[in-house]
Write a protein that holds these residues in place. Sequence first.
Motif, PDB file in Angstrom:
ATOM      1  N   GLU A  89       0.857  -1.199   0.000  1.00  0.00           N
ATOM      2  CA  GLU A  89       0.000   0.000   0.000  1.00  0.00           C
ATOM      3  C   GLU A  89       0.893   1.250   0.000  1.00  0.00           C
ATOM      4  N   GLY A  90       0.289   2.389   0.345  1.00  0.00           N
ATOM      5  CA  GLY A  90       1.043   3.639   0.431  1.00  0.00           C
ATOM      6  C   GLY A  90       1.699   4.015  -0.892  1.00  0.00           C
ATOM      7  N   GLU A  91       2.939   4.470  -0.797  1.00  0.00           N
ATOM      8  CA  GLU A  91       3.652   4.986  -1.967  1.00  0.00           C
ATOM      9  C   GLU A  91       3.796   3.928  -3.064  1.00  0.00           C
ATOM     10  N   ILE A  92       3.872   2.655  -2.647  1.00  0.00           N
ATOM     11  CA  ILE A  92       4.049   1.588  -3.649  1.00  0.00           C
ATOM     12  C   ILE A  92       2.763   1.451  -4.470  1.00  0.00           C
ATOM     13  N   ALA A  93       1.624   1.390  -3.769  1.00  0.00           N
ATOM     14  CA  ALA A  93       0.342   1.261  -4.476  1.00  0.00           C
ATOM     15  C   ALA A  93       0.096   2.494  -5.355  1.00  0.00           C
ATOM     16  N   GLU A  94       0.509   3.662  -4.826  1.00  0.00           N
ATOM     17  CA  GLU A  94       0.320   4.909  -5.593  1.00  0.00           C
ATOM     18  C   GLU A  94       1.060   4.846  -6.931  1.00  0.00           C
ATOM     19  N   LEU A  95       2.271   4.317  -6.858  1.00  0.00           N
ATOM     20  CA  LEU A  95       3.053   4.249  -8.094  1.00  0.00           C
ATOM     21  C   LEU A  95       2.327   3.424  -9.145  1.00  0.00           C
ATOM     22  N   TRP A  96       1.734   2.303  -8.722  1.00  0.00           N
ATOM     23  CA  TRP A  96       1.056   1.444  -9.699  1.00  0.00           C
ATOM     24  C   TRP A  96      -0.228   2.089 -10.192  1.00  0.00           C
ATOM     25  N   LYS A  97      -0.865   2.859  -9.312  1.00  0.00           N
ATOM     26  CA  LYS A  97      -2.062   3.575  -9.728  1.00  0.00           C
ATOM     27  C   LYS A  97      -1.688   4.589 -10.827  1.00  0.00           C
ATOM     28  N   ASP A  98      -0.577   5.289 -10.614  1.00  0.00           N
ATOM     29  CA  ASP A  98      -0.132   6.273 -11.621  1.00  0.00           C
ATOM     30  C   ASP A  98       0.126   5.611 -12.972  1.00  0.00           C
ATOM     31  N   GLN A  99       0.573   4.347 -12.925  1.00  0.00           N
ATOM     32  CA  GLN A  99       0.898   3.674 -14.188  1.00  0.00           C
ATOM     33  C   GLN A  99      -0.336   3.389 -15.034  1.00  0.00           C
ATOM     34  N   CYS A 100      -1.514   3.469 -14.415  1.00  0.00           N
ATOM     35  CA  CYS A 100      -2.749   3.212 -15.172  1.00  0.00           C
ATOM     36  C   CYS A 100      -3.150   4.438 -15.996  1.00  0.00           C
ATOM     37  N   ASP A 101      -2.545   5.605 -15.677  1.00  0.00           N
ATOM     38  CA  ASP A 101      -2.869   6.801 -16.465  1.00  0.00           C
ATOM     39  C   ASP A 101      -2.286   6.654 -17.867  1.00  0.00           C
ATOM     40  N   ILE A 127      11.771   5.216  -3.762  1.00  0.00           N
ATOM     41  CA  ILE A 127      10.455   5.144  -3.126  1.00  0.00           C
ATOM     42  C   ILE A 127      10.675   5.131  -1.621  1.00  0.00           C
ATOM     43  N   VAL A 128      10.080   6.099  -0.950  1.00  0.00           N
ATOM     44  CA  VAL A 128      10.222   6.177   0.506  1.00  0.00           C
ATOM     45  C   VAL A 128       8.838   5.914   1.102  1.00  0.00           C
ATOM     46  N   TYR A 129       8.732   4.768   1.765  1.00  0.00           N
ATOM     47  CA  TYR A 129       7.444   4.338   2.299  1.00  0.00           C
ATOM     48  C   TYR A 129       7.147   5.087   3.599  1.00  0.00           C
ATOM     49  N   GLN A 130       5.944   5.605   3.703  1.00  0.00           N
ATOM     50  CA  GLN A 130       5.494   6.376   4.866  1.00  0.00           C
ATOM     51  C   GLN A 130       6.479   7.483   5.232  1.00  0.00           C
ATOM     52  N   GLY A 131       7.106   8.017   4.193  1.00  0.00           N
ATOM     53  CA  GLY A 131       8.011   9.149   4.382  1.00  0.00           C
ATOM     54  C   GLY A 131       9.279   8.821   5.151  1.00  0.00           C
ATOM     55  N   ARG A 132       9.537   7.536   5.471  1.00  0.00           N
ATOM     56  CA  ARG A 132      10.759   7.265   6.235  1.00  0.00           C
ATOM     57  C   ARG A 132      11.510   6.001   5.827  1.00  0.00           C
ATOM     58  N   GLU A 133      10.826   5.032   5.188  1.00  0.00           N
ATOM     59  CA  GLU A 133      11.551   3.799   4.874  1.00  0.00           C
ATOM     60  C   GLU A 133      11.858   3.708   3.391  1.00  0.00           C
ATOM     61  N   ARG A 134      13.135   3.574   3.080  1.00  0.00           N
ATOM     62  CA  ARG A 134      13.514   3.449   1.669  1.00  0.00           C
ATOM     63  C   ARG A 134      13.246   2.009   1.246  1.00  0.00           C
ATOM     64  N   VAL A 135      12.303   1.840   0.316  1.00  0.00           N
ATOM     65  CA  VAL A 135      11.915   0.471  -0.030  1.00  0.00           C
ATOM     66  C   VAL A 135      12.306   0.062  -1.449  1.00  0.00           C
ATOM     67  N   GLY A 136      12.891   0.964  -2.198  1.00  0.00           N
ATOM     68  CA  GLY A 136      13.320   0.562  -3.532  1.00  0.00           C
ATOM     69  C   GLY A 136      13.429   1.738  -4.469  1.00  0.00           C
ATOM     70  N   CYS A 137      13.666   1.397  -5.726  1.00  0.00           N
ATOM     71  CA  CYS A 137      13.849   2.428  -6.733  1.00  0.00           C
ATOM     72  C   CYS A 137      12.811   2.215  -7.843  1.00  0.00           C
ATOM     73  N   ALA A 138      12.061   3.275  -8.163  1.00  0.00           N
ATOM     74  CA  ALA A 138      11.052   3.176  -9.223  1.00  0.00           C
ATOM     75  C   ALA A 138      11.660   3.668 -10.521  1.00  0.00           C
ATOM     76  N   ARG A 139      11.498   2.885 -11.571  1.00  0.00           N
ATOM     77  CA  ARG A 139      12.077   3.269 -12.871  1.00  0.00           C
ATOM     78  C   ARG A 139      11.054   3.057 -13.974  1.00  0.00           C
ATOM     79  N   VAL A 140      11.060   3.959 -14.945  1.00  0.00           N
ATOM     80  CA  VAL A 140      10.205   3.781 -16.115  1.00  0.00           C
ATOM     81  C   VAL A 140      11.069   3.875 -17.368  1.00  0.00           C
ATOM     82  N   PHE A 141      10.847   2.921 -18.274  1.00  0.00           N
ATOM     83  CA  PHE A 141      11.504   2.925 -19.592  1.00  0.00           C
ATOM     84  C   PHE A 141      10.401   2.868 -20.656  1.00  0.00           C
ATOM     85  N   VAL A 142      10.653   3.415 -21.841  1.00  0.00           N
ATOM     86  CA  VAL A 142       9.685   3.224 -22.939  1.00  0.00           C
ATOM     87  C   VAL A 142      10.393   2.620 -24.145  1.00  0.00           C
ATOM     88  N   ARG A 143       9.578   1.926 -24.902  1.00  0.00           N
ATOM     89  CA  ARG A 143      10.109   1.456 -26.192  1.00  0.00           C
ATOM     90  C   ARG A 143       9.842   2.576 -27.199  1.00  0.00           C
TER      91      ARG A 143
END
Length: 315
Positions: free
Chosen positions: A32-44, A297-313
């Motif tokens: 949830e949180g920032e991670i879920a938000e990122l996937w929601k943004d990808q639906c745009d 990606i910083v979860y709940q404003g304090r935990e670094r949980v990974g790196c979000a990357r986007v590439f296009v063909r």
Amino acid sequence: MSRQNGYSKDWSAYWASGALTSLPQDFRANYEGEIAELWKDQCDGLPEAPRILDICTGNGAVALLLAQCLEAAGLSGQIVAVDAARLDTGQLARRWPDLAGVLERIEFIGQQPFESFTPKDGAFDLLASQYGIEYCDWAAAAERAFSLLRPGGRLAMINHAPDSSMLETMRAEQRDYVVVDDSQAPKLIRRWLEGSLSLPDLQQRLGRAEQVLRQALKRKPSPLLEQVWRSTAQIMRGSARELAAHRTAIGEFLDQVSAGAGRLENMLRVNEAIERQPAWTDVFVDAGLEAVSEREIVYQGRERVGCARVFVRPD
Ligand SMILES: C[S@@+](CC[C@H](N)C(=O)[O-])C[C@H]1O[C@@H](n2cnc3c(N)ncnc32)[C@H](O)[C@@H]1O
């Protein structure tokens, strides 16, 4: 990683438990949180009926988030989810009855290494991968990603990143597995199951194991140590009759512990490979994709949980 993944058996055992995420201590239900938000943004910006692929899906955490977004936006579309491990979607729907409807929107394909995945219907608009593609052979996976995307299509990922808080959790869990190993409890119980140790000998030798586990638990609470300690204590005190009745369950428990250790080793190895080669994502550019964005990606404003990357063909 630059070698084929040899941990599918461990992941199959894990996904058979019905867990939704690979990090149940951090995320019990779905991300949830920032991670879920990122996937929601990808639906745009997706077309009316998009074709989406979740790579290294596990029990479909990201595929589910994407399916829920499509549903909320009133979009149809097709979501395919692949993983090298065996996936049991029936068990998944039983464990998460509220998700049964949305699970039906996803076509799960288990025992399918991504590097050799060939879809039956054409290219994808979006490839998604979370703590996933980095588990594959990097160069082969990047080439496959390029060939599966339509021109203009996107590859969006959340990857493990060096120094993440998840890595800390994994390292702590690995220390617990070392204690379990040092206690010798699994090894001794396995020998009894295989018939090379008598029950009285087992129960006598488990005395020391129980002590090692109890002392470790006093120093630091741990769900793994707690579980192994409880089982060890029960076996130590059980009657021959009781234990005979639970032989299968005891064997399954040992298999679970061993699969957990394997899964954790796999995650740590992938993280270490990324630490050694922070520019590992260059393979996507080498395969012909264009890097669009990269952020932490910083979860709940304090935990670094990974790196979000986007590439296009490119078109
Ligand atoms: C850390 S889990 C991530 C699962 C899920 N994406 C999540 O975020 O919870 C990594 C997954 O990658 C899968 N995997 C590893 N190598 C693979 C490969 N070459 N092809 C497909 N799946 C692979 C494993 O079986 C495992 O389910």
